[in-house]
Design a protein around this motif. Structure first.
Motif, PDB file in Angstrom:
ATOM      1  N   GLU A  11       5.362   5.060 -65.165  1.00 39.19           N
ATOM      2  CA  GLU A  11       6.552   5.357 -64.523  1.00 39.19           C
ATOM      3  C   GLU A  11       7.268   4.288 -64.443  1.00 39.19           C
ATOM      4  O   GLU A  11       8.499   4.218 -64.692  1.00 39.19           O
ATOM      5  CB  GLU A  11       6.293   5.891 -62.922  1.00 39.19           C
ATOM      6  CG  GLU A  11       5.702   7.254 -62.978  1.00 39.19           C
ATOM      7  CD  GLU A  11       5.635   7.613 -61.167  1.00 39.19           C
ATOM      8  OE1 GLU A  11       6.073   7.243 -60.335  1.00 39.19           O
ATOM      9  OE2 GLU A  11       4.518   8.489 -61.231  1.00 39.19           O
ATOM     10  N   LEU A  12       6.896   2.916 -64.076  1.00 38.57           N
ATOM     11  CA  LEU A  12       7.685   1.760 -64.284  1.00 38.57           C
ATOM     12  C   LEU A  12       8.082   1.605 -65.477  1.00 38.57           C
ATOM     13  O   LEU A  12       9.464   1.058 -65.660  1.00 38.57           O
ATOM     14  CB  LEU A  12       6.848   0.646 -63.856  1.00 38.57           C
ATOM     15  CG  LEU A  12       6.705   0.502 -62.195  1.00 38.57           C
ATOM     16  CD1 LEU A  12       5.966  -0.468 -61.858  1.00 38.57           C
ATOM     17  CD2 LEU A  12       8.063   0.416 -61.330  1.00 38.57           C
ATOM     18  N   GLN A  54       8.851   3.703 -67.769  1.00 34.87           N
ATOM     19  CA  GLN A  54       9.870   4.775 -68.359  1.00 34.87           C
ATOM     20  C   GLN A  54      11.147   4.165 -67.577  1.00 34.87           C
ATOM     21  O   GLN A  54      12.101   4.301 -68.161  1.00 34.87           O
ATOM     22  CB  GLN A  54       9.168   6.020 -67.725  1.00 34.87           C
ATOM     23  CG  GLN A  54       8.222   6.539 -68.635  1.00 34.87           C
ATOM     24  CD  GLN A  54       7.831   8.067 -67.944  1.00 34.87           C
ATOM     25  OE1 GLN A  54       8.114   8.274 -66.991  1.00 34.87           O
ATOM     26  NE2 GLN A  54       7.066   8.767 -69.048  1.00 34.87           N
ATOM     27  N   ASP A  55      11.028   3.908 -66.312  1.00 39.30           N
ATOM     28  CA  ASP A  55      12.105   3.617 -65.343  1.00 39.30           C
ATOM     29  C   ASP A  55      12.672   2.356 -66.107  1.00 39.30           C
ATOM     30  O   ASP A  55      14.026   2.325 -66.297  1.00 39.30           O
ATOM     31  CB  ASP A  55      11.906   3.236 -64.013  1.00 39.30           C
ATOM     32  CG  ASP A  55      11.422   4.679 -63.148  1.00 39.30           C
ATOM     33  OD1 ASP A  55      11.689   5.756 -63.733  1.00 39.30           O
ATOM     34  OD2 ASP A  55      10.807   4.383 -62.014  1.00 39.30           O
ATOM     35  N   LEU A  56      12.089   1.321 -66.657  1.00 37.48           N
ATOM     36  CA  LEU A  56      12.347   0.215 -67.061  1.00 37.48           C
ATOM     37  C   LEU A  56      13.201   0.496 -68.618  1.00 37.48           C
ATOM     38  O   LEU A  56      14.461  -0.109 -68.662  1.00 37.48           O
ATOM     39  CB  LEU A  56      11.468  -0.956 -67.435  1.00 37.48           C
ATOM     40  CG  LEU A  56      11.040  -1.660 -66.007  1.00 37.48           C
ATOM     41  CD1 LEU A  56       9.912  -2.573 -66.464  1.00 37.48           C
ATOM     42  CD2 LEU A  56      12.200  -2.407 -65.552  1.00 37.48           C
ATOM     43  N   THR A  57      12.451   1.184 -69.202  1.00 36.07           N
ATOM     44  CA  THR A  57      13.329   1.749 -70.347  1.00 36.07           C
ATOM     45  C   THR A  57      14.734   2.534 -70.197  1.00 36.07           C
ATOM     46  O   THR A  57      15.706   2.142 -70.873  1.00 36.07           O
ATOM     47  CB  THR A  57      12.302   2.661 -71.295  1.00 36.07           C
ATOM     48  OG1 THR A  57      10.952   2.159 -71.587  1.00 36.07           O
ATOM     49  CG2 THR A  57      12.943   3.032 -72.404  1.00 36.07           C
ATOM     50  N   GLU A  58      14.648   3.353 -69.081  1.00 38.20           N
ATOM     51  CA  GLU A  58      16.020   3.970 -69.016  1.00 38.20           C
ATOM     52  C   GLU A  58      16.873   2.824 -68.346  1.00 38.20           C
ATOM     53  O   GLU A  58      18.176   2.912 -68.659  1.00 38.20           O
ATOM     54  CB  GLU A  58      15.603   5.121 -67.850  1.00 38.20           C
ATOM     55  CG  GLU A  58      15.033   6.081 -68.472  1.00 38.20           C
ATOM     56  CD  GLU A  58      14.646   7.137 -67.128  1.00 38.20           C
ATOM     57  OE1 GLU A  58      15.096   6.974 -66.039  1.00 38.20           O
ATOM     58  OE2 GLU A  58      13.948   8.182 -67.395  1.00 38.20           O
ATOM     59  N   VAL A  59      16.568   1.930 -67.612  1.00 31.94           N
ATOM     60  CA  VAL A  59      17.465   0.888 -67.031  1.00 31.94           C
ATOM     61  C   VAL A  59      17.994   0.174 -68.291  1.00 31.94           C
ATOM     62  O   VAL A  59      19.246  -0.275 -68.307  1.00 31.94           O
ATOM     63  CB  VAL A  59      16.822  -0.022 -65.924  1.00 31.94           C
ATOM     64  CG1 VAL A  59      17.644  -1.138 -65.562  1.00 31.94           C
ATOM     65  CG2 VAL A  59      16.741   0.911 -64.608  1.00 31.94           C
ATOM     66  N   GLU A 116      20.434   2.011 -70.195  1.00 34.25           N
ATOM     67  CA  GLU A 116      22.017   2.055 -69.233  1.00 34.25           C
ATOM     68  C   GLU A 116      22.583   0.703 -69.512  1.00 34.25           C
ATOM     69  O   GLU A 116      23.841   0.686 -69.647  1.00 34.25           O
ATOM     70  CB  GLU A 116      21.543   2.449 -67.923  1.00 34.25           C
ATOM     71  CG  GLU A 116      21.007   3.770 -67.634  1.00 34.25           C
ATOM     72  CD  GLU A 116      20.903   4.135 -66.181  1.00 34.25           C
ATOM     73  OE1 GLU A 116      21.171   3.496 -65.343  1.00 34.25           O
ATOM     74  OE2 GLU A 116      20.074   5.128 -65.910  1.00 34.25           O
TER      75      GLU A 116
END
Length: 131
Positions: A80-81, A83-88, A91
């Motif tokens: 999850e982290l 994925q979140d870091l990739t999204e951030v 962005e």
């Protein structure tokens, strides 16, 4: 003087024999009871040892299960982290690209203004220095 008759001696011997018999019977019963208690105590200790082994086994199994669950949870959290870091990151890159475009436009506008000002000021500036 005190005379002891045969009846007294017989009574005394009967009493001593009765006391010895009673002592032997009590001692035998006491030994038997002590033996029973020892046997029961040994059985209880054996049972306790068996229970302790079972509890240890259960605890080991529970700990193994908990470790497995924790590892799975940690793996899920890492995923999850990531994925979140990739999204951030995506962005941020998008935002930075927008800022870059805006900065280039602002710099080009400033460059045009400065050039316009310099071109417009050139003739009067050249005349002042020529005089």
């Amino acid at each position: 003087m005190i005379t002891v008759s045969l009846d007294n001696w017989v009574s005394l011997i009967v009493m001593v024999t009765a006391l010895a018999g009673a002592y032997a019977a009590l001692h035998r019963d006491l030994k038997r009871e002590t033996g029973f208690l020892r046997t029961e105590l040994k059985q209880d200790m054996t049972e306790l040892k068996r229970d302790m082994v079972e509890v240890r086994t259960e605890l080991k199994q529970d700990m193994t299960e908990l470790r497995t669950e924790l590892k799975q949870d940690m793996t899920e959290l890492r995923t999850e982290l990531k994925q979140d870091l990739t999204e951030v990151r995506a962005e941020l890159r998008s935002d930075l690209a927008g800022v870059r475009v805006d900065l280039k436009a602002d710099i080009a506008r400033l460059d045009d203004r400065i050039y316009g000002l310099a071109a417009g000021m050139r003739p009067p500036w050249e005349q002042r220095h020529a005089d």
